[in-house]
Write a protein that holds these residues in place. Structure first.
Motif, short mmCIF file in Angstrom:
data_model
loop_
_atom_site.label_atom_id
_atom_site.label_comp_id
_atom_site.label_asym_id
_atom_site.label_seq_id
_atom_site.Cartn_x
_atom_site.Cartn_y
_atom_site.Cartn_z
N LEU A 198 0.83 -1.20 0.00
CA LEU A 198 0.00 0.00 0.00
C LEU A 198 0.87 1.26 0.00
CD1 LEU A 198 -2.49 1.72 0.22
CD2 LEU A 198 -2.80 0.94 2.58
N ASN A 199 1.90 1.26 0.82
CA ASN A 199 2.80 2.41 0.85
C ASN A 199 3.53 2.59 -0.49
OD1 ASN A 199 2.19 3.19 3.48
ND2 ASN A 199 3.72 1.80 4.37
N LEU A 200 3.85 1.47 -1.14
CA LEU A 200 4.46 1.53 -2.46
C LEU A 200 3.52 2.22 -3.45
CD1 LEU A 200 6.64 0.69 -4.57
CD2 LEU A 200 5.43 -1.52 -4.75
N TYR A 201 2.25 1.83 -3.43
CA TYR A 201 1.29 2.43 -4.35
C TYR A 201 1.03 3.91 -4.02
CZ TYR A 201 0.03 -1.10 -7.69
OH TYR A 201 0.07 -1.96 -8.77
N LEU A 205 1.68 6.54 -7.05
CA LEU A 205 0.51 7.27 -7.55
C LEU A 205 0.25 8.56 -6.76
CD1 LEU A 205 -1.83 4.20 -8.17
CD2 LEU A 205 -0.70 5.59 -9.91
N GLY A 206 1.25 9.01 -6.02
CA GLY A 206 1.06 10.18 -5.17
C GLY A 206 0.70 11.45 -5.90
N ASN A 207 1.04 11.55 -7.18
CA ASN A 207 0.75 12.77 -7.95
C ASN A 207 -0.48 12.65 -8.83
OD1 ASN A 207 3.06 14.15 -6.96
ND2 ASN A 207 4.36 13.10 -8.46
N GLU A 208 -1.21 11.54 -8.69
CA GLU A 208 -2.39 11.31 -9.51
C GLU A 208 -3.65 11.82 -8.79
OE1 GLU A 208 -2.91 9.99 -12.75
OE2 GLU A 208 -0.80 10.55 -12.74
N ALA A 209 -4.20 12.93 -9.27
CA ALA A 209 -5.39 13.51 -8.63
C ALA A 209 -6.61 12.61 -8.76
CB ALA A 209 -5.68 14.88 -9.23
N GLY A 210 -6.61 11.76 -9.79
CA GLY A 210 -7.78 10.91 -10.02
C GLY A 210 -7.74 9.57 -9.32
N VAL A 211 -6.73 9.35 -8.48
CA VAL A 211 -6.59 8.07 -7.77
C VAL A 211 -6.31 8.34 -6.30
CG1 VAL A 211 -5.38 5.85 -7.67
CG2 VAL A 211 -5.58 7.06 -9.87
N HIS A 212 -7.05 7.67 -5.42
CA HIS A 212 -6.87 7.82 -3.98
C HIS A 212 -6.59 6.47 -3.35
CE1 HIS A 212 -8.29 12.06 -3.72
NE2 HIS A 212 -8.91 11.71 -4.83
N PRO A 261 1.96 2.50 -12.58
CA PRO A 261 2.84 1.58 -11.85
C PRO A 261 3.53 0.55 -12.76
CG PRO A 261 0.82 1.91 -10.63
CD PRO A 261 0.61 2.54 -11.99
N LEU A 262 2.81 0.05 -13.77
CA LEU A 262 3.39 -0.98 -14.63
C LEU A 262 4.54 -0.43 -15.47
CD1 LEU A 262 3.35 -3.85 -15.84
CD2 LEU A 262 1.74 -2.99 -17.54
N HIS A 263 4.32 0.64 -16.19
CA HIS A 263 5.31 1.10 -17.16
C HIS A 263 6.32 2.09 -16.59
CE1 HIS A 263 3.80 -1.08 -20.56
NE2 HIS A 263 2.58 -0.69 -20.29
N HIS A 264 6.06 2.63 -15.42
CA HIS A 264 7.05 3.53 -14.81
C HIS A 264 7.82 2.86 -13.67
CE1 HIS A 264 4.77 7.39 -16.27
NE2 HIS A 264 5.07 6.55 -17.23
N PHE A 265 7.24 1.77 -13.10
CA PHE A 265 7.89 1.12 -11.96
C PHE A 265 7.97 -0.40 -12.07
CE2 PHE A 265 6.18 5.13 -10.48
CZ PHE A 265 7.20 5.66 -9.71
N GLY A 266 7.32 -1.01 -13.07
CA GLY A 266 7.34 -2.46 -13.22
C GLY A 266 6.53 -3.20 -12.18
N VAL A 267 5.39 -2.62 -11.78
CA VAL A 267 4.55 -3.19 -10.72
C VAL A 267 3.10 -3.22 -11.20
CG1 VAL A 267 3.75 -2.93 -8.33
CG2 VAL A 267 6.08 -2.23 -8.96
N ILE A 268 2.38 -4.32 -10.90
CA ILE A 268 0.95 -4.34 -11.22
C ILE A 268 0.14 -4.73 -9.99
CG2 ILE A 268 1.18 -4.88 -13.67
CD1 ILE A 268 0.23 -7.77 -12.93
N ALA A 436 14.36 2.31 -6.20
CA ALA A 436 14.19 3.38 -5.23
C ALA A 436 12.82 3.30 -4.55
CB ALA A 436 14.38 4.73 -5.90
N ALA A 437 11.79 3.02 -5.34
CA ALA A 437 10.44 2.94 -4.78
C ALA A 437 10.30 1.75 -3.83
CB ALA A 437 9.41 2.85 -5.90
N LEU A 438 10.86 0.61 -4.20
CA LEU A 438 10.81 -0.57 -3.33
C LEU A 438 11.54 -0.33 -2.03
CD1 LEU A 438 11.35 -3.43 -5.95
CD2 LEU A 438 9.20 -2.79 -4.84
N GLU A 439 12.66 0.36 -2.10
CA GLU A 439 13.43 0.67 -0.90
C GLU A 439 12.65 1.60 0.03
OE1 GLU A 439 17.85 2.32 0.50
OE2 GLU A 439 17.26 2.37 -1.62
N ARG A 440 11.99 2.62 -0.55
CA ARG A 440 11.20 3.53 0.28
C ARG A 440 10.05 2.81 0.96
NH1 ARG A 440 12.24 7.06 -4.20
NH2 ARG A 440 10.23 6.54 -5.15
N ALA A 441 9.50 1.81 0.27
CA ALA A 441 8.37 1.06 0.83
C ALA A 441 8.82 -0.05 1.78
CB ALA A 441 7.53 0.46 -0.29
N GLY A 442 10.11 -0.30 1.86
CA GLY A 442 10.61 -1.35 2.74
C GLY A 442 10.48 -2.73 2.18
#
Length: 443
Positions: A198-201, A205-212, A261-268, A436-442
């Motif tokens: 959840l923290n990874l997502y 997606l922190g800059n996406e106004a259309g996703v919470h 997440p898929l094309h910028h971070f390799g996560v689905i 970097a994102a995986l590291e920030r999320a632990g």
């Protein structure tokens, strides 16, 4: 009740479905010996009836394999897809014991309010509305007892189901499918890992106004309890009859929530189920449930983009290279041509530079089935193909997301949105962003 992978728990679990499996196996064996035909439709209905009586991960496994092309015969897929994810909720005495085991005897003092009735119940746990001591509205996701035993027993049933399939069809080697399903399902038992997902997502997606996304409340969370902030929203299907403008806006938000997440971070998000989204009043979406998250090697995402470019330009050598980076091995020209039929179906809407619905059939339940059956028939003629494990949830998620878009009957220029998403794609840059994102999320 102890939450352990107990022998008695596993035996009890097997017994409730095992009779059905043995009966179906006997039918398969008789058909092979005496040359008769197996009534696959009747057998599939029989299996669904047995699985539908269970609460827990077996329903999730059945639903997942029903959406993976060629994992089981069409008759089985159609029946298993009818299984519902909702399950009877645990009663309050059960809940109190489970909460005590997670947060201690004084657990109720850690919330201002905690509703006795579950707001939602699913395959692995249930959610209760609560209020924190700071006044925040919360969702407390509590895992059912003895889920470790249930998962192992249900994976045994998955072995049986795949074994039945192999008795009459050897065109798809399901070994990697089983391995991938087993790993993801075991991960879903770990709510501490889900909190990190959840923290990874929230990061991606922190800059996406259309996703919470909800926030984790760490002090009220454990390995089997995940407390998050509550997000208000209405079911996605409430908007099925809304105006085209409304449906398009929701679909565009869903598209970005999945493809960024898929094309910028390799996560689905590997479970694009209708129940995992709600819609806010401003038509932004809430993305829920982060148990089934798949992180791909950057080379795999590079293959996803290159296969798209290969189909777009007719570059056969690039297509072969993409399939090999996905993990397919020993591919003949005929098998590659057959796999391209499926790839062209999945990429089709993304190659058509105009506004259109994702699929003209109008039936989300059968999305992709006819194409999958055509591919399957051809692969049966050509010999066994091993499906790479990374492909399993990628394929399943793409089909699931397409089904959601079909429910909305959104008309968008998928080509323009997708090409904007992959513009300037660089595998090395993705690898750095992912790490970097995986590291920030632990993670």
């Amino acid at each position: 009740m102890a939450d352990t992978n107990s022998l008695t728990g596993r035996i009890a679990r097997y017994a409730r479905v095992g009779g059905t499996g043995i009966g179906l196996a006997a039918q398969m064996g008789a058909a092979r010996i005496f040359g008769g035909e197996v009534d696959k439709a009747a057998g599939a209905a029989q299996l669904r009836a047995a699985l539908g009586g269970l609460k827990g991960p077996v329903m999730k496994v059945a639903q997942i394999i029903s959406t993976i092309p060629d994992a089981v015969p069409p008759e089985y897929a159609a029946e298993l897809a009818q299984l519902q994810s909702n399950a009877p909720a645990m009663g309050w005495p059960f809940v109190r014991r489970r909460m005590k085991s997670e947060l201690g005897a004084d657990w109720e003092a850690k919330y201002t309010t905690f509703e006795h009735e579950a707001a939602a119940a699913a395959s692995l746990g249930q959610v209760h509305r609560a209020t924190g001591l700071d006044g925040r509205r919360l969702a407390a996701k509590l895992q059912y007892p003895d889920m470790a035993s249930a998962v192992e027993a249900d994976l045994g049933q998955l072995d049986l189901l795949f074994g039945l399939y192999k008795r009459f069809d050897k065109s798809i080697d399901t070994a990697e499918i089983h391995t991938e399903l087993a790993d993801r399902l075991r991960e879903e038992l770990d709510y501490e890992r889900e909190a990190k997902h959840l923290n990874l997502y929230r990061d991606m997606l922190g800059n996406e106004a259309g996703v919470h996304l909800p926030e984790v409340v760490p002090e009220l969370s454990t390995r089997r309890l995940l407390t998050m902030t509550w997000l208000d929203g209405r079911p996605l299907l409430d908007y099925k009859t809304g105006s085209l403008e409304v449906r398009n806006r929701i679909a565009e938000n869903l598209f970005r929530a999945w493809y960024i997440p898929l094309h910028h971070f390799g996560v689905i998000h590997g479970d694009p189920h209708l129940g995992n989204y709600t819609v806010r009043d401003d038509l932004a979406i809430n993305l829920l449930d982060f148990g089934c998250i798949r992180v791909f090697p950057p080379r795999f995402i590079g293959g996803v983009v290159d296969l798209y470019r290969a189909i777009e330009t007719g570059n056969e050598a690039l297509a072969v290279d993409a399939f090999e980076r996905w993990g397919f091995t020993g591919l003949s020209r005929e098998i590659i041509d057959t796999l391209l039929i499926w790839a062209k179906f999945l990429y089709g809407p993304l190659l058509d530079d105009r506004k259109r619905v994702i699929d003209a059939s109008g039936n989300p339940a059968t999305y992709g089935r006819e194409t999958a059956q055509k591919v399957h028939a051809r692969l049966r003629e050509l010999g066994t193909v091993t499906v790479p494990r990374e492909f399993v949830f990628m394929d399943r998620a793409a089909i699931g997301l397409g089904g959601v878009f079909m429910h909305l009957q959104a008309e968008l220029n998928w080509y323009a949105m997708f090409n904007a998403m992959i513009a300037g794609f660089d595998e090395g840059a993705l690898a750095a962003k992912q790490a970097a994102a995986l590291e920030r999320a632990g993670l």
